[in-house]
Design an enzyme around this catalytic site. Structure first.
Site, short mmCIF file in Angstrom:
data_model
loop_
_atom_site.label_atom_id
_atom_site.label_comp_id
_atom_site.label_asym_id
_atom_site.label_seq_id
_atom_site.Cartn_x
_atom_site.Cartn_y
_atom_site.Cartn_z
N GLY A 1 -2.75 -7.55 -7.20
CA GLY A 1 -1.42 -8.17 -7.18
C GLY A 1 -0.97 -8.42 -5.75
O GLY A 1 -1.62 -7.99 -4.79
N SER B 1 1.14 -8.40 -2.22
CA SER B 1 1.66 -7.34 -1.35
C SER B 1 3.08 -7.01 -1.83
O SER B 1 3.87 -7.90 -2.13
CB SER B 1 1.69 -7.87 0.09
N ARG C 1 -12.09 -11.46 3.16
CA ARG C 1 -11.48 -10.84 1.97
C ARG C 1 -12.57 -10.65 0.90
O ARG C 1 -12.62 -9.61 0.23
CB ARG C 1 -10.36 -11.71 1.41
N ILE D 1 -5.13 -6.24 -2.87
CA ILE D 1 -4.59 -7.54 -3.29
C ILE D 1 -5.66 -8.28 -4.08
O ILE D 1 -5.41 -8.84 -5.13
CB ILE D 1 -4.13 -8.38 -2.07
N SER D 2 -6.89 -8.28 -3.57
CA SER D 2 -8.02 -8.97 -4.22
C SER D 2 -7.57 -10.29 -4.84
O SER D 2 -7.57 -10.43 -6.06
CB SER D 2 -8.70 -8.06 -5.25
N GLY E 1 -1.69 -17.14 6.99
CA GLY E 1 -2.58 -16.85 5.86
C GLY E 1 -2.14 -15.61 5.10
O GLY E 1 -2.97 -14.77 4.75
N1 LIG Z 1 -2.59 -12.10 5.77
C1 LIG Z 1 -2.38 -11.06 4.97
N2 LIG Z 1 -2.34 -11.24 3.62
C2 LIG Z 1 -2.13 -10.19 2.81
N3 LIG Z 1 -1.95 -8.91 3.25
C3 LIG Z 1 -1.98 -8.68 4.57
C4 LIG Z 1 -2.19 -9.75 5.48
N4 LIG Z 1 -2.16 -9.23 6.74
C5 LIG Z 1 -1.96 -7.91 6.63
N5 LIG Z 1 -1.85 -7.56 5.32
C6 LIG Z 1 -1.71 -6.16 4.88
O1 LIG Z 1 -3.00 -5.81 4.37
C7 LIG Z 1 -2.90 -5.22 3.08
C8 LIG Z 1 -3.87 -5.88 2.09
O2 LIG Z 1 -5.15 -5.46 2.29
P1 LIG Z 1 -6.24 -5.71 1.15
O3 LIG Z 1 -7.51 -5.18 1.66
O4 LIG Z 1 -5.72 -5.16 -0.15
O5 LIG Z 1 -6.28 -7.31 1.06
S1 LIG Z 1 -7.37 -8.25 0.36
O6 LIG Z 1 -7.68 -7.65 -0.96
O7 LIG Z 1 -8.55 -8.30 1.23
O8 LIG Z 1 -6.73 -9.57 0.24
C9 LIG Z 1 -1.51 -5.51 2.57
O9 LIG Z 1 -1.12 -4.30 1.95
P2 LIG Z 1 -0.25 -4.23 0.60
O10 LIG Z 1 1.13 -4.64 1.03
O11 LIG Z 1 -0.34 -2.79 0.22
O12 LIG Z 1 -0.84 -5.13 -0.43
C10 LIG Z 1 -0.71 -5.89 3.79
O13 LIG Z 1 0.04 -4.79 4.21
N1 LIG Z 2 7.88 0.52 -10.16
C1 LIG Z 2 8.61 0.41 -9.07
N2 LIG Z 2 9.95 0.40 -9.12
C2 LIG Z 2 10.67 0.28 -7.98
N3 LIG Z 2 10.16 0.18 -6.74
C3 LIG Z 2 8.83 0.17 -6.65
C4 LIG Z 2 7.99 0.28 -7.79
N4 LIG Z 2 6.71 0.23 -7.39
C5 LIG Z 2 6.75 0.10 -6.04
N5 LIG Z 2 8.01 0.07 -5.59
C6 LIG Z 2 8.42 -0.06 -4.19
O1 LIG Z 2 7.98 -1.35 -3.75
C7 LIG Z 2 7.44 -1.27 -2.46
C8 LIG Z 2 6.00 -1.77 -2.46
O2 LIG Z 2 5.19 -0.89 -3.22
P1 LIG Z 2 3.68 -0.64 -2.85
O3 LIG Z 2 3.15 0.31 -3.86
O4 LIG Z 2 3.54 -0.29 -1.42
O5 LIG Z 2 3.08 -2.11 -3.13
P2 LIG Z 2 1.68 -2.72 -2.72
O6 LIG Z 2 0.70 -1.59 -2.60
O7 LIG Z 2 1.35 -3.66 -3.85
O8 LIG Z 2 1.92 -3.44 -1.44
C9 LIG Z 2 7.57 0.18 -2.01
O9 LIG Z 2 8.74 0.29 -1.23
C10 LIG Z 2 7.71 0.94 -3.31
O10 LIG Z 2 8.47 2.11 -3.16
#
Ligand SMILES: Nc1ncnc2c1ncn2[C@@H]1O[C@H](COP(=O)(O)OS(=O)(=O)O)[C@@H](OP(=O)(O)O)[C@H]1O
Ligand SMILES: Nc1ncnc2c1ncn2[C@@H]1O[C@H](COP(=O)(O)OP(=O)(O)O)[C@@H](O)[C@H]1O
Length: 207
Positions: free
Chosen positions: A37, A39, A84, A110-111, A160
């Site tokens: 899903g 970020s 990625r 994110i995948s 990106g």
């Molecule tokens: N350009 C860009 N796009 C998306 N995300 C970014 C980018 N740059 C840095 N980040 C940070 O990197 C985390 C995602 O890493 P992933 O390894 O899950 O990404 S992926 O599956 O390779 O797309 C992602 O963490 P999450 O917010 O937990 O999803 C971001 O914090």
């Molecule tokens: N079910 C939920 N209800 C309310 N807030 C949430 C819930 N899940 C995550 N959050 C909040 O949303 C933000 C992003 O969550 P996170 O788990 O770090 O997302 P991701 O790993 O997809 O980036 C964090 O601040 C987290 O506390």
């Protein structure tokens, strides 16, 4: 003898103790719960809540989180499409090893590309790949923005960024979808319970 990629003249070595032996000891089935899903959609939150629920029910889990793996194993990879893809391929292979060890492996990345996720699914035998889609609108993820990354992406300081100027392809036939109900996101515990019920109903919590 086989040639696999750039490895030539290699031979698979079998051990007498296999996955089913380990599963009997652990009282569970090794599998991969793959959480995908945008970020901010709650992937890491669900991964940790699920790991917590399972742990306190006596099940052994291990979380592979995208952000964390990019601190080590995947530190050489950027966010361009081919990196990625390599990120997802490596994590898919590592997750496969955890599942083979009998562990419930929870991967949260994110995948964004369907093809990469499908390639991970194809690594696992017997449908032991459980894809969980965090189906939350971009608006909600962006409003959360716990790391301030959407803000940077909107102002062009990150290029990106998934959902802004890089694509996210939702699963079409995933096993589990986490969605909003009556305009509310389910609590972390409720999300974890949804996945837990799936694991229970499909026999993963017994050997
Ligand atoms: N350009 C860009 N796009 C998306 N995300 C970014 C980018 N740059 C840095 N980040 C940070 O990197 C985390 C995602 O890493 P992933 O390894 O899950 O990404 S992926 O599956 O390779 O797309 C992602 O963490 P999450 O917010 O937990 O999803 C971001 O914090
Ligand atoms: N079910 C939920 N209800 C309310 N807030 C949430 C819930 N899940 C995550 N959050 C909040 O949303 C933000 C992003 O969550 P996170 O788990 O770090 O997302 P991701 O790993 O997809 O980036 C964090 O601040 C987290 O506390």
């Amino acid at each position: 003898m086989s040639n696999i990629g750039k490895s030539t003249n290699i031979l698979w070595h079998n051990c007498p103790i296999g996955q089913s032996d380990r599963q009997k000891l652990l009282g569970q089935k090794g599998c991969v719960v793959w959480i995908t899903g945008l970020s901010g959609s709650g992937k890491s939150t669900l991964a940790c809540a699920l790991s917590h629920e399972l742990h306190y029910r006596g099940h052994i889990t291990y979380v592979l989180d995208g952000d964390n793996l990019r601190h080590g194993l995947n530190r050489d990879l950027s966010f361009k499409a081919e990196d990625r893809a390599e990120n997802i391929r490596r994590v898919g292979e590592v997750a496969k090893l955890f599942a083979d060890a009998g562990i419930i492996c929870i991967a949260s990345l994110i995948s964004p590309y369907r093809r990469d996720r499908d390639a991970c699914r194809a690594l696992l035998p017997d449908s032991n790949f459980i894809e969980v889609f965090m189906d939350l609108p971009l608006k909600i993820c962006e409003a959360r923005d716990p790391k301030g990354l959407y803000k940077l992406a909107r102002t062009g300081k990150i290029k990106g960024f998934t959902g802004i100027d890089d694509p996210y392809e939702p699963p079409v036939n995933g096993e589990i979808v986490i969605t909003m109900k009556d305009g509310e996101c389910p609590s972390p515990k409720a999300m974890a319970k949804q996945v837990l019920s799936y694991l229970e109903e499909n026999g993963y919590l017994q050997a």
